[in-house]
Scaffold this active site. Structure first.
Site, short mmCIF file in Angstrom:
data_model
loop_
_atom_site.label_atom_id
_atom_site.label_comp_id
_atom_site.label_asym_id
_atom_site.label_seq_id
_atom_site.Cartn_x
_atom_site.Cartn_y
_atom_site.Cartn_z
N GLU A 1 0.81 -1.22 0.00
CA GLU A 1 0.00 0.00 0.00
C GLU A 1 0.84 1.28 0.00
O GLU A 1 0.48 2.25 -0.64
CB GLU A 1 -0.95 0.01 1.20
CG GLU A 1 -2.04 -1.05 1.08
CD GLU A 1 -2.98 -1.06 2.26
OE1 GLU A 1 -3.76 -0.11 2.43
OE2 GLU A 1 -2.94 -2.02 3.05
N HIS B 1 6.77 -26.56 5.39
CA HIS B 1 5.98 -27.71 4.94
C HIS B 1 5.36 -27.48 3.56
O HIS B 1 4.53 -28.26 3.13
CB HIS B 1 4.87 -28.01 5.96
CG HIS B 1 5.42 -28.34 7.32
ND1 HIS B 1 5.74 -29.61 7.72
CD2 HIS B 1 5.77 -27.53 8.35
CE1 HIS B 1 6.23 -29.59 8.95
NE2 HIS B 1 6.26 -28.33 9.35
N LYS C 1 -13.84 -0.13 -4.24
CA LYS C 1 -14.98 0.16 -3.35
C LYS C 1 -16.05 0.95 -4.10
O LYS C 1 -17.25 0.71 -3.93
CB LYS C 1 -14.51 0.92 -2.11
CG LYS C 1 -13.73 0.06 -1.11
CD LYS C 1 -13.31 0.84 0.14
CE LYS C 1 -12.54 -0.04 1.11
NZ LYS C 1 -12.08 0.64 2.32
#
Ligand code: F6R
Length: 341
Positions: free
Chosen positions: A223, A239, A333
């Protein structure tokens, strides 16, 4: 030669001002903790609702709380949320639809509810329903207001006996770090690291309490610096992620692994880091370590968090961008509001 003065002119949104105030904001925010009403006591678990820069406060709280805490970044709540759950809605703007949606659902399941916001629809909902809310100072980017979103929770949980560490003890190390990271500082390690990360894809690794800090580094680099970044946590990454190193020399030559370290790292995690360093070296992949400072694990984790914020700030300037605007988030948005796909 770096012309920092010229680069600082890129900071039109005044991120520097917000960043340099972090320790004082944290101190002020601990005062806000007193506003969290005592009648919320007695909960068995807590759910923090939030997205992005607001949600990270829940992740950090979860690592230090003596009662189970999870962060929900979603429209819906987990099935187990009930009357014994403390529901904490955090939305800096008060307008985030996922947080509002899950909070509305939560109001039907528990009466232990509180919100942290500057206002907006969240504050209006709280007023309507008679729900206590902690007013957060306006004028920041949500991610730059983290002190105001995190420290009231740390203070409240500490007062209830749900956190072992004293949150006030982190203030002095944070002040010291801030002073060392200011543009006027002669030995600015944040600026040095930002120069190293330029044109790289940082891959930030944390473990336990520093896992959300690694995630915060990634999101702040995204950001503020508008740059891709990755994160993963130990021991889990041993893993799966390590298998992806196999083609990294061909596909990920710009990758640079950053291990976030503390003196509290589990000994087996420390051992894994040593092995990982050998594996990375053998594959020609670059890495470095950043060690947190402070007496407690809370201090060291927040030290690393604040340091990462500074690194991402300088990285933005080196990338030639203003750290503050997050146009893609706003555009998305807007498009959602407009109902377009
Ligand atoms: C912007 C930022 C975003 C927002 C997110 C949710 O600085 O960090 O990640 O935090 O879009 O918005 P709020 O925090 O207003 O609920």
């Amino acid at each position: 030669m770096l012309d920092l003065e010229a680069l600082l002119r890129l900071d039109e949104g005044r991120m520097l001002q917000a960043l340099r105030g972090f320790p004082e904001q944290a101190e002020r925010a601990l005062g806000l903790a007193c506003r969290v009403p005592n009648n919320l006591q007695g909960f068995k678990n807590a759910v923090v609702l939030g997205m992005g820069g607001s949600a990270i406060a829940g992740d950090i709280l979860a690592k230090f709380s003596l009662v189970p805490v999870i962060t929900v970044r979603d429209y819906r709540l987990p099935a187990w949320v009930n009357t014994e759950t403390l529901l904490i809605a955090i939305s800096y703007s008060g307008e985030t639809e996922e947080t509002l949606g899950a909070f509305r659902e939560g109001l039907r399941r528990t009466q232990r509810t509180v919100a942290l916001t500057t206002g907006g629809a969240l504050a209006a909902l709280c007023e309507e329903e008679g729900i206590p809310w902690v007013p957060v100072p306006p004028g920041f980017q949500p991610r730059a207001a983290l002190a105001f979103l995190l420290f009231p929770l740390l203070g409240c949980f500490a007062r209830l006996g749900y956190i072992r560490e004293d949150p006030a003890s982190v203030l002095a190390p944070l002040r010291e770090l801030r002073d060392a990271c200011l543009p006027t500082s002669a030995h600015n390690l944040a600026l040095d690291l930002a120069q190293t990360l330029r044109d790289k894809v940082p891959v930030v690794y944390g473990a336990g309490p520093t896992a959300p800090v690694a995630y915060r580094w990634k999101t702040q680099i995204n950001e503020n610096a508008k740059q891709p970044a990755c994160w993963a946590e130990l021991p889990e990454l041993c893993h799966n992620e390590i298998v992806g190193y196999e083609l990294a020399d061909r596909l990920f030559s710009q990758g640079l692994v950053i291990f976030l370290r503390t003196s509290f790292d589990h000994p087996r995690v420390a051992k894994r880091v040593e092995i990982l360093k050998e594996v990375l070296s053998s594959r020609g992949l670059a890495f470095l370590e950043v060690w947190g400072e402070g007496e407690s694990i809370l201090s060291q984790a927040l030290w690393l968090l604040h340091f990462g914020d500074w690194v991402s700030f300088y990285l933005a300037l080196l990338n030639g961008v203003d750290p503050t605007p997050v146009r893609p988030i706003q555009e998305l948005k807007q498009r959602l509001k407009a109902g377009t796909s």
